[in-house]
Design an enzyme around this catalytic site. Structure first.
Site, PDB file in Angstrom:
ATOM      1  N   LYS A  11      33.831  36.338  51.910  1.00 52.06           N
ATOM      2  CA  LYS A  11      33.476  38.172  52.685  1.00 52.06           C
ATOM      3  C   LYS A  11      32.804  37.146  54.323  1.00 52.06           C
ATOM      4  CE  LYS A  11      32.954  41.532  48.709  1.00 52.06           C
ATOM      5  NZ  LYS A  11      32.227  42.482  47.886  1.00 52.06           N
ATOM      6  N   TYR A  51      39.903  49.185  50.561  1.00 52.55           N
ATOM      7  CA  TYR A  51      38.795  49.149  49.374  1.00 52.55           C
ATOM      8  C   TYR A  51      39.370  50.612  49.229  1.00 52.55           C
ATOM      9  CZ  TYR A  51      36.053  44.890  48.795  1.00 52.55           C
ATOM     10  OH  TYR A  51      35.860  44.122  48.337  1.00 52.55           O
ATOM     11  N   ASN A 114      28.092  39.801  48.607  1.00 56.07           N
ATOM     12  CA  ASN A 114      27.769  38.851  47.557  1.00 56.07           C
ATOM     13  C   ASN A 114      29.635  37.388  47.491  1.00 56.07           C
ATOM     14  OD1 ASN A 114      30.054  40.731  47.147  1.00 56.07           O
ATOM     15  ND2 ASN A 114      29.403  41.688  45.019  1.00 56.07           N
ATOM     16  N   HIS A 117      35.595  38.467  47.122  1.00 52.01           N
ATOM     17  CA  HIS A 117      36.103  39.212  46.497  1.00 52.01           C
ATOM     18  C   HIS A 117      37.384  38.915  45.382  1.00 52.01           C
ATOM     19  CE1 HIS A 117      39.465  43.462  45.321  1.00 52.01           C
ATOM     20  NE2 HIS A 117      40.333  42.257  46.117  1.00 52.01           N
ATOM     21  N   GLU A 128      47.164  44.067  46.326  1.00 49.95           N
ATOM     22  CA  GLU A 128      46.055  43.475  46.865  1.00 49.95           C
ATOM     23  C   GLU A 128      46.967  42.590  48.404  1.00 49.95           C
ATOM     24  OE1 GLU A 128      43.567  42.587  45.271  1.00 49.95           O
ATOM     25  OE2 GLU A 128      42.002  44.183  45.076  1.00 49.95           O
TER      26      GLU A 128
HETATM   27  P1  GDP Z   1      33.719  43.455  41.862  1.00 50.01           P
HETATM   28  O1  GDP Z   1      35.263  43.596  41.796  1.00 50.01           O
HETATM   29  O2  GDP Z   1      32.989  42.529  41.308  1.00 50.01           O
HETATM   30  O3  GDP Z   1      33.552  42.932  44.125  1.00 50.01           O
HETATM   31  O4  GDP Z   1      33.097  44.937  42.063  1.00 50.01           O
HETATM   32  P2  GDP Z   1      33.120  46.261  42.178  1.00 50.01           P
HETATM   33  O5  GDP Z   1      35.009  46.396  42.114  1.00 50.01           O
HETATM   34  O6  GDP Z   1      32.984  47.509  41.070  1.00 50.01           O
HETATM   35  O7  GDP Z   1      32.626  46.508  43.257  1.00 50.01           O
HETATM   36  C1  GDP Z   1      33.483  46.001  44.626  1.00 50.01           C
HETATM   37  C2  GDP Z   1      32.107  45.081  45.996  1.00 50.01           C
HETATM   38  O8  GDP Z   1      31.551  46.500  46.122  1.00 50.01           O
HETATM   39  C3  GDP Z   1      31.388  44.609  45.101  1.00 50.01           C
HETATM   40  O9  GDP Z   1      31.711  43.076  45.294  1.00 50.01           O
HETATM   41  C4  GDP Z   1      30.309  44.505  46.596  1.00 50.01           C
HETATM   42  O10 GDP Z   1      30.417  44.141  47.264  1.00 50.01           O
HETATM   43  C5  GDP Z   1      30.190  46.308  46.130  1.00 50.01           C
HETATM   44  N1  GDP Z   1      29.112  46.890  45.434  1.00 50.01           N
HETATM   45  C6  GDP Z   1      29.648  47.540  44.177  1.00 50.01           C
HETATM   46  N2  GDP Z   1      28.749  48.124  43.565  1.00 50.01           N
HETATM   47  C7  GDP Z   1      27.752  47.937  44.134  1.00 50.01           C
HETATM   48  C8  GDP Z   1      26.247  48.783  44.958  1.00 50.01           C
HETATM   49  O11 GDP Z   1      25.653  49.203  43.982  1.00 50.01           O
HETATM   50  N3  GDP Z   1      25.375  48.795  46.007  1.00 50.01           N
HETATM   51  C9  GDP Z   1      26.482  48.157  47.406  1.00 50.01           C
HETATM   52  N4  GDP Z   1      25.326  47.885  48.670  1.00 50.01           N
HETATM   53  N5  GDP Z   1      27.553  47.605  47.004  1.00 50.01           N
HETATM   54  C10 GDP Z   1      28.474  47.607  46.059  1.00 50.01           C
HETATM   55 MG    MG Z   2      36.841  44.859  42.241  1.00 48.87          MG
END
Ligand code: GDP
Ligand code: MG
Length: 141
Positions: A11, A51, A114, A117, A128
């Site tokens: 990222k 997304y 973070n 991805h 994807e």
């Molecule tokens: P991942 O699969 O571990 O990347 O997590 P998810 O699929 O649940 O979420 C996608 C991305 O959305 C995450 O990697 C974060 O960058 C973002 N994200 C998820 N939860 C939060 C949140 O509570 N707050 C914010 N600002 N970003 C979030």
């Molecule tokens: Mg995810």
């Protein structure tokens, strides 16, 4: 175990930190091979489409803004159990909860910035991959 392919995205925060090579090194040490890669500055439309499953989540706009804030490095990783192996290397979504030695523990700042991805299933890995790469851009080796 099965030979799998998964999508990894380094990222904008991690690209800005100049740790692409450090992250690639972790893939290689874990036995994952890069079989396609491209650096790209995503358009808003591309990030929103990628997304789309998170469209209704409260953090969707913040996530899209972050993902278009700078270039990303997108790669297809191939190896045994690649989907789970990459998730294990990444660590938990929130870097504060990520296990020591994971990419997010070492390089991420916050839950929104973070570092990486990774596809969460084989099915999503295929979707994807097709989102970013033509079949002819994959180089199995
Ligand atoms: P991942 O699969 O571990 O990347 O997590 P998810 O699929 O649940 O979420 C996608 C991305 O959305 C995450 O990697 C974060 O960058 C973002 N994200 C998820 N939860 C939060 C949140 O509570 N707050 C914010 N600002 N970003 C979030
Ligand atoms: Mg995810």
């Amino acid at each position: 175990m099965a030979l799998e392919r998964t999508i990894s995205i380094i990222k904008p925060d991690a690209v800005a930190k100049n740790v692409i090579g450090e992250i690639y090194s972790r893939f290689e040490k874990a036995g994952l091979k890069v079989v396609a890669a491209k650096m790209k500055h995503l358009s808003r439309k591309e990030a929103e489409g990628f997304y789309a499953v998170h469209r209704e989540r409260p953090f969707f706009n913040a996530l899209v803004e972050f993902m278009i804030s700078g270039p990303v490095m997108i790669q297809v990783l191939e190896g045994e159990n690649a989907v789970q192996k990459n998730r294990d290397l990444m660590g938990a979504t929130n870097p504060k909860e990520a296990a020591a030695g994971t990419i997010r523990a070492d390089f991420a700042q916050s839950i929104d910035a973070n570092a990486v991805h990774g596809s969460d299933s084989l099915e999503n890995a295929a979707i994807e991959t097709a989102y970013f790469f033509a079949a002819t851009e994959l180089c199995p080796r």
